[in-house]
Design a protein around this motif. Structure first.
Motif, PDB file in Angstrom:
ATOM      1  N   CYS A  97     -11.497   6.267   5.992  1.00 19.05           N
ATOM      2  CA  CYS A  97     -10.598   6.443   4.848  1.00 19.05           C
ATOM      3  C   CYS A  97      -9.303   7.181   5.183  1.00 19.05           C
ATOM      4  O   CYS A  97      -8.265   6.894   4.593  1.00 19.05           O
ATOM      5  CB  CYS A  97     -11.300   7.222   3.733  1.00 19.05           C
ATOM      6  SG  CYS A  97     -13.007   6.737   3.448  1.00 19.05           S
ATOM      7  N   CYS A 154      -5.500   5.891   5.714  1.00 23.67           N
ATOM      8  CA  CYS A 154      -4.594   5.705   4.577  1.00 23.67           C
ATOM      9  C   CYS A 154      -4.484   6.976   3.737  1.00 23.67           C
ATOM     10  O   CYS A 154      -3.411   7.342   3.283  1.00 23.67           O
ATOM     11  CB  CYS A 154      -5.092   4.584   3.671  1.00 23.67           C
ATOM     12  SG  CYS A 154      -4.991   2.950   4.426  1.00 23.67           S
ATOM     13  N   VAL A 196      -0.199   5.242  -1.334  1.00 26.28           N
ATOM     14  CA  VAL A 196      -1.604   5.648  -1.463  1.00 26.28           C
ATOM     15  C   VAL A 196      -1.651   6.911  -2.329  1.00 26.28           C
ATOM     16  O   VAL A 196      -0.981   7.892  -2.008  1.00 26.28           O
ATOM     17  CB  VAL A 196      -2.223   5.934  -0.070  1.00 26.28           C
ATOM     18  CG1 VAL A 196      -3.678   6.336  -0.203  1.00 26.28           C
ATOM     19  CG2 VAL A 196      -2.081   4.706   0.827  1.00 26.28           C
ATOM     20  N   GLY A 242     -10.491  -0.039  -1.123  1.00 28.08           N
ATOM     21  CA  GLY A 242     -10.683   0.818   0.063  1.00 28.08           C
ATOM     22  C   GLY A 242     -12.118   1.304   0.172  1.00 28.08           C
ATOM     23  O   GLY A 242     -12.688   1.399   1.256  1.00 28.08           O
ATOM     24  N   SER A 289     -15.212  -1.236   2.373  1.00 27.12           N
ATOM     25  CA  SER A 289     -15.340  -0.507   3.640  1.00 27.12           C
ATOM     26  C   SER A 289     -16.613  -0.948   4.357  1.00 27.12           C
ATOM     27  O   SER A 289     -17.514  -1.524   3.743  1.00 27.12           O
ATOM     28  CB  SER A 289     -15.415   0.998   3.368  1.00 27.12           C
ATOM     29  OG  SER A 289     -16.598   1.299   2.646  1.00 27.12           O
TER      30      SER A 289
END
Ligand code: HEC
Length: 170
Positions: free
Chosen positions: A60, A63, A75, A100, A104
């Motif tokens: 994570c 970003c 973001v 996101g 994932s």
């Protein structure tokens, strides 16, 4: 005149060595900062919290950045904000279904742990009575991940306390 080429040559050699040293130093600095910044070296091995933190770093923070501050206009800044979604209808689902998170490469159980860690870490403190995400809940919500998260996000944000600027990701 005879000394000029030598001087130049010497300069070039020094330059190369200097560059190599600088590269090694920079690499050391970067690694050191990464380890120190995330406490990977210092933190004692622990249960889910440890692996959630590690998963955040791996999946994570590219970003969202290590501190969750994100990048203005791209973001969102999760600090002091992300668990506010838990206080409004649809917000709990949103945190799982945002691309996101949902897309994932984490298992459902890992994503549940990571989201529980995230809302505690980024804050504000989750609402009283907050029930942690479970693996089963993530399994149920995840397949319906959001194709257009920005639209829903804007709608959800308008349900927050009025101080919130609505166009945070635009
Ligand atoms: C490729 C960049 C990227 C990656 C990687 C990423 N995110 Fe995000 N995230 C975003 C963006 C952009 C948004 C804003 C909503 C949107 O447009 O998707 C967002 C929003 C969120 C939100 C909602 C916060 C808000 O204020 O809307 C959560 C929760 C979240 N991400 C969690 C995660 C988790 C957990 C991971 C790692 C498993 C992750 N994200 C990986 C880009 C990313």
């Amino acid at each position: 005149m005879a000394s000029k080429p030598n001087a130049l040559c010497g300069e070039r050699r020094d330059g190369a060595v200097g560059r190599r040293r600088a590269t090694a130093w920079l690499l050391g600095l970067t690694l050191g900062a990464a380890l120190a910044g995330h406490g990977l070296a210092a933190e004692p091995a622990a249960g889910p919290a440890r692996s959630a933190r590690l998963n955040y770093i791996l999946h994570c923070q590219g970003c969202h950045l290590p501190d969750g501050s994100g990048s203005p206009g791209k973001v969102p800044d999760m600090r002091g904000e992300v668990s506010q979604f838990l206080t409004i209808p649809g917000g709990r689902e949103y945190l799982v279904q945002v691309p996101g998170a949902a897309t994932s490469r984490l298992s459902d159980g890992e994503l549940a742990d990571l989201l529980n860690w995230l809302v505690k870490t980024m804050g504000p403190p989750p609402p009283s009575g907050f029930k942690p995400y479970s693996q089963a809940e993530v399994s149920r919500l995840r397949p319906n991940w959001l194709q257009d998260p920005k639209q829903l996000r804007t709608r959800l944000l308008s349900a927050f306390a009025p101080a919130r600027p609505p166009a945070a990701t635009d």
